[in-house]
Design a protein around this motif. Sequence first.
Motif, PDB file in Angstrom:
ATOM      1  N   LYS A   1       0.833  -1.196   0.000  1.00  0.00           N
ATOM      2  CA  LYS A   1       0.000   0.000   0.000  1.00  0.00           C
ATOM      3  C   LYS A   1       0.871   1.250   0.000  1.00  0.00           C
ATOM      4  N   LEU A   2       0.306   2.317  -0.523  1.00  0.00           N
ATOM      5  CA  LEU A   2       0.893   3.659  -0.493  1.00  0.00           C
ATOM      6  C   LEU A   2      -0.151   4.577   0.117  1.00  0.00           C
ATOM      7  N   TYR A   3       0.277   5.519   0.950  1.00  0.00           N
ATOM      8  CA  TYR A   3      -0.695   6.383   1.600  1.00  0.00           C
ATOM      9  C   TYR A   3      -0.083   7.735   1.944  1.00  0.00           C
ATOM     10  N   GLY A   4      -0.962   8.667   2.190  1.00  0.00           N
ATOM     11  CA  GLY A   4      -0.605   9.970   2.733  1.00  0.00           C
ATOM     12  C   GLY A   4      -1.521  10.230   3.913  1.00  0.00           C
ATOM     13  N   GLY A   5      -1.067  11.053   4.853  1.00  0.00           N
ATOM     14  CA  GLY A   5      -1.886  11.304   6.027  1.00  0.00           C
ATOM     15  C   GLY A   5      -1.666  12.672   6.616  1.00  0.00           C
ATOM     16  N   TYR A   6      -2.530  13.011   7.549  1.00  0.00           N
ATOM     17  CA  TYR A   6      -2.413  14.257   8.275  1.00  0.00           C
ATOM     18  C   TYR A   6      -2.729  13.977   9.742  1.00  0.00           C
ATOM     19  N   ALA A   7      -1.807  14.310  10.645  1.00  0.00           N
ATOM     20  CA  ALA A   7      -2.010  14.146  12.086  1.00  0.00           C
ATOM     21  C   ALA A   7      -2.544  15.457  12.652  1.00  0.00           C
ATOM     22  N   PHE A   8      -3.777  15.436  13.153  1.00  0.00           N
ATOM     23  CA  PHE A   8      -4.384  16.620  13.748  1.00  0.00           C
ATOM     24  C   PHE A   8      -3.867  16.851  15.159  1.00  0.00           C
ATOM     25  N   THR A   9      -3.585  15.756  15.867  1.00  0.00           N
ATOM     26  CA  THR A   9      -3.005  15.794  17.211  1.00  0.00           C
ATOM     27  C   THR A   9      -1.970  14.668  17.265  1.00  0.00           C
ATOM     28  N   PRO A  10      -1.195  14.579  18.329  1.00  0.00           N
ATOM     29  CA  PRO A  10      -0.268  13.443  18.432  1.00  0.00           C
ATOM     30  C   PRO A  10      -0.983  12.083  18.502  1.00  0.00           C
ATOM     31  N   ASN A  11      -2.304  12.089  18.808  1.00  0.00           N
ATOM     32  CA  ASN A  11      -3.037  10.843  18.983  1.00  0.00           C
ATOM     33  C   ASN A  11      -4.096  10.565  17.924  1.00  0.00           C
TER      34      ASN A  11
ATOM     35  N   GLY B   1      -5.272  11.105  13.598  1.00  0.00           N
ATOM     36  CA  GLY B   1      -5.024  11.586  12.246  1.00  0.00           C
ATOM     37  C   GLY B   1      -5.890  10.855  11.240  1.00  0.00           C
ATOM     38  N   LEU B   2      -5.768  11.273   9.995  1.00  0.00           N
ATOM     39  CA  LEU B   2      -6.448  10.628   8.876  1.00  0.00           C
ATOM     40  C   LEU B   2      -5.401  10.166   7.876  1.00  0.00           C
ATOM     41  N   GLU B   3      -5.634   9.010   7.257  1.00  0.00           N
ATOM     42  CA  GLU B   3      -4.768   8.507   6.189  1.00  0.00           C
ATOM     43  C   GLU B   3      -5.634   8.052   5.029  1.00  0.00           C
ATOM     44  N   ALA B   4      -5.153   8.275   3.816  1.00  0.00           N
ATOM     45  CA  ALA B   4      -5.846   7.836   2.606  1.00  0.00           C
ATOM     46  C   ALA B   4      -4.812   7.290   1.637  1.00  0.00           C
ATOM     47  N   GLY B   5      -5.202   6.280   0.866  1.00  0.00           N
ATOM     48  CA  GLY B   5      -4.244   5.713  -0.072  1.00  0.00           C
ATOM     49  C   GLY B   5      -4.820   4.599  -0.933  1.00  0.00           C
TER      50      GLY B   5
ATOM     51  N   ALA C   1      -9.761   5.348   3.062  1.00  0.00           N
ATOM     52  CA  ALA C   1      -9.623   6.533   3.915  1.00  0.00           C
ATOM     53  C   ALA C   1      -9.887   6.073   5.336  1.00  0.00           C
ATOM     54  N   ASP C   2      -8.921   6.304   6.242  1.00  0.00           N
ATOM     55  CA  ASP C   2      -8.990   5.796   7.612  1.00  0.00           C
ATOM     56  C   ASP C   2      -8.818   6.898   8.641  1.00  0.00           C
ATOM     57  N   ALA C   3      -9.518   6.751   9.764  1.00  0.00           N
ATOM     58  CA  ALA C   3      -9.216   7.493  10.977  1.00  0.00           C
ATOM     59  C   ALA C   3      -8.205   6.633  11.738  1.00  0.00           C
TER      60      ALA C   3
END
Length: 173
Positions: free
Chosen positions: A53-63, A65-69, A90-92
Motif C-alpha cells: 500500500k501507499l498512503y498519505g496522512g495528516y495528524a491533527f493531534t499526536p493521537n 489523524g487521517l490517512e488515505a491511499g 480513507a482511515d481514521a
Amino acid sequence: MKKIANALICVSLFGAAAAHAEGLSVGGSLSSSKWKGDDIGGLSTDKSDTGGKLYGGYAFTPNFGLEAGYARLGKFESPAGSVKADGYFADAVGTLPLGSGFSALGRVGVFNGKLDSSLAGSDRGTSYKVGAGLQYDFDPRLGVRGEWERYRFDALGGKSNADMYSVGLNYKF
C-alpha cells in the motif's frame, strides 16, 4: 500498473504540499495478503499473495489523524480462474504512545474495493476496513510500522475479506 502509477503521483503531490504544512506524512508498506472468501470456481484456491500500500496522512493531534491511499491485496488463483483485489481507502487512525519510540496504532475506515475475476468479471463496492499495529520511530520524522488490516469487499454479489500483514516506512514532514 496504471493504478500504482496514479497512487505514486498522488503521494508525491501530497508530499510536495507537505513542505508548507505541519502534520503531513507519507508512507508505503509491503505485505503478505490472505484471501478470506470462497474458493474460486469451487476448486481449491491459493489464498495468499504479496501486496502493498501507499498512503498519505495528516495528524491533527499526536493521537489522531487521517490517512488515505491505495492498497493492492494480490491475485488469488485456482485451476478454475483468479481474482485480483485492490482499492482505495480513507482511515481514521488513533496512536497511543508506549514509550521509547514505540506507539500502538488502531484504524477504522472506508474501503472502495475492486475485485477482478476471470470467471465473473469485475465489480467495485464500498465497505469498511479495520486494523491495528505497532510503530517504532527512529527519529521525529522516520518510523517503521508493522500492521494487520482487514479489507472488506462488497463486490461480485458477495462479501469477502482480505487480511494484509505489512511492514513499511512512514515519513513525517
